[in-house]
Design an enzyme around this catalytic site. Structure first.
Site, PDB file in Angstrom:
ATOM      1  N   HIS A 287       0.700  -1.079  -0.082  1.00 10.26           N
ATOM      2  CA  HIS A 287      -0.262   0.146  -0.396  1.00 10.26           C
ATOM      3  C   HIS A 287       0.840   2.085  -0.329  1.00 10.26           C
ATOM      4  O   HIS A 287       0.293   1.964  -0.689  1.00 10.26           O
ATOM      5  CB  HIS A 287      -1.152   0.112   1.366  1.00 10.26           C
ATOM      6  CG  HIS A 287      -1.772  -1.172   1.205  1.00 10.26           C
ATOM      7  ND1 HIS A 287      -3.675  -0.243   1.603  1.00 10.26           N
ATOM      8  CD2 HIS A 287      -2.085  -2.262   0.878  1.00 10.26           C
ATOM      9  CE1 HIS A 287      -4.392  -1.465   0.553  1.00 10.26           C
ATOM     10  NE2 HIS A 287      -3.888  -2.760   1.067  1.00 10.26           N
TER      11      HIS A 287
ATOM     12  N   ASP B 292      -4.932   6.652   1.568  1.00 10.71           N
ATOM     13  CA  ASP B 292      -5.209   4.246   1.203  1.00 10.71           C
ATOM     14  C   ASP B 292      -6.567   4.617   1.684  1.00 10.71           C
ATOM     15  O   ASP B 292      -7.575   5.590   1.890  1.00 10.71           O
ATOM     16  CB  ASP B 292      -4.849   4.055   1.548  1.00 10.71           C
ATOM     17  CG  ASP B 292      -4.609   2.399   1.588  1.00 10.71           C
ATOM     18  OD1 ASP B 292      -6.145   2.029   2.149  1.00 10.71           O
ATOM     19  OD2 ASP B 292      -3.773   1.887   1.086  1.00 10.71           O
TER      20      ASP B 292
END
Length: 453
Positions: free
Chosen positions: A24, A121
């Site tokens: 991520h 995110d």
């Protein structure tokens, strides 16, 4: 048409990274670096845990307009977590809203500018309310592909359609446009089977409800890879952008980090002959399967580079490293992108994480997949059935004979030649997409405009 040369007003962008899963934070930083280079008068405050920041920024310089801030990882003082990825994720998510709020306030004081945009995110569903309170623009980054994003956005419909009892695992998701080739068994557990009141599934469900509020949602991909799903997601979100990472096509240079000499070793091998093996940063297959991989490699005589964490090397068969000294190398870390681009690489043996799949596609390298968690099964299905650029292990498990069969199928058999040809076509489409005439270039300009205006 948005031009990169257009003047951009001074802005302050808060970038909120998700640390527990290695796949991520890295891609989000890569996009941030590109945005920062294109908007030098904009400040980008990058929020991440100290440990993750130390890893990300250890051996690269970053533009002066990126300010790095450490955020607590959520582990309560005086406690000793087990270290399992899920536990770390849950602890981080529980504490994230208050930790990010505190650090963003400190960054605003330090920079002397209010946050005008939040680039986060997608897991951080709470960013929707934060951005609204701060009168800031919210843009979300989904670290997987369009297939997994679609599965999460359709959580309610999937649960309503397939039910929770007597679920037919082989049933396809044809009731969702673009998901006709995927089965119930391919979906992440959080979407269908887990209690939506537990921390991680609840966060993902809240995310599915919040993302339509974002000014834009973007992924690392290109439109020709999943065109029907791209069209579908554009109907669900205000803006949905595919932006292929340019880093996949940077030329190999002497500055590449390669502490174990993998590239020099590859230079002595025949074209398309080597199996590169890696299962990402989070989890490995269980010890019995590591043994099966070693046995399959040894008996097949296929040259290999195996990236395997040092703590797991104890599971290798006794004498394996000595017996295969001329055949291959086992290293604790390898420069994956450069190895996949190397002409000697013939197959990528992978867990089918999105980054690894995209790196294989960008290199035109077919895959042998052994999905482990999260979106891996969806990606594996796409590799094998949708794009036809690889094959999955039978029953999703490594056995000596099964692995040998797959290696032969991909590296020697005519099926492998077809996979290689299909992979080459996808590579060419991706290269075209990141050109100045491609959609990724235009989509990046749209993202830059949304973030900085």
């Amino acid at each position: 048409m948005i031009k990169l040369s257009e003047p951009i007003r001074d802005s302050h962008v808060a970038v909120l990274a998700f640390f527990p899963v290695g796949a991520h934070a890295g891609p989000l930083l890569a996009v941030t670096r590109r945005l920062a280079a294109a908007a030098p008068s904009t400040i980008f405050s990058f929020f991440n845990t100290a440990r993750s920041n130390a890893s990300l920024f250890s051996d690269i310089d970053h533009p002066e307009n990126i300010r790095v801030h450490d955020v607590a990882d959520g582990v309560p003082e005086g406690t000793m977590p087990t270290g399992s990825p899920l536990e770390m994720v849950e602890l981080f998510l529980e504490a994230a809203p208050r930790n990010f709020r505190r650090e963003m306030a400190a960054a605003e004081t330090e920079v002397g500018k209010k946050v005008t945009s939040m680039l986060t995110d997608a897991f951080f569903w709470f960013a929707a309310d934060m951005a609204a309170e701060m009168k800031a623009t919210w843009v979300a980054f989904w670290a997987g592909g369009a297939n997994s994003l679609c599965a999460h956005l359709y959580t309610d419909l999937i649960r309503e359609t397939i039910g929770v009892k007597d679920v037919r695992m082989e049933e396809t998701l044809g009731f969702i446009p673009g998901m006709e080739n995927y089965r119930v068994k391919d979906i992440p557990e959080e979407v269908v089977f887990e209690d939506l009141d537990s921390v991680f599934p609840k966060a993902l469900y809240q995310m599915s409800l919040a993302l339509p509020r974002a000014s834009a949602v973007f992924i690392s991909s290109f439109e020709d890879l999943e065109p029907t799903l791209t069209h579908n997601l554009r109907s669900k979100l205000k803006r949905f952008l595919n932006i292929a990472p340019l880093t996949l096509f940077s030329s190999t240079s002497t500055l590449v980090r390669d502490p174990h000499g993998c590239l020099a070793w590859m230079g002595k091998r025949s074209p398309a002959s080597v199996a590169y093996i890696s299962f990402g940063t989070v989890m490995e297959p269980p010890p019995a399967e590591l043994v099966a991989i070693a046995q399959g490699l040894e008996s097949s005589k296929v040259p290999f580079v195996w990236s395997l964490k040092e703590k797991n090397m104890v599971h290798l068969p006794k004498g394996f490293l000595d017996r295969t000294r001329e055949q291959g190398i086992v290293v604790p870390w390898a420069p994956q992108v450069e190895l996949l681009k190397h002409e000697a690489t013939g197959v990528n043996v992978t867990h089918c994480g999105w980054n690894s799949v995209l790196e294989s596609v960008s290199a035109g390298v077919p895959m042998i997949g052994r999905p482990i968690l999260a979106d891996n099964r969806l990606n594996g299905k796409a590799v094998e059935v949708v794009w036809k650029v690889g094959m999955m292990m039978d029953n999703g498990v490594f056995t000596k004979e099964g692995f040998e069969k797959c290696l032969h199928q991909v590296l020697v058999h005519d099926d492998g030649k077809t996979m290689k040809a299909n992979a080459k076509k996808l590579k060419e489409k991706l290269q075209e997409d990141i050109s100045r005439k491609g959609s990724s270039f235009e989509n990046f300009k749209v993202l830059l405009h949304i973030i900085t205006n």
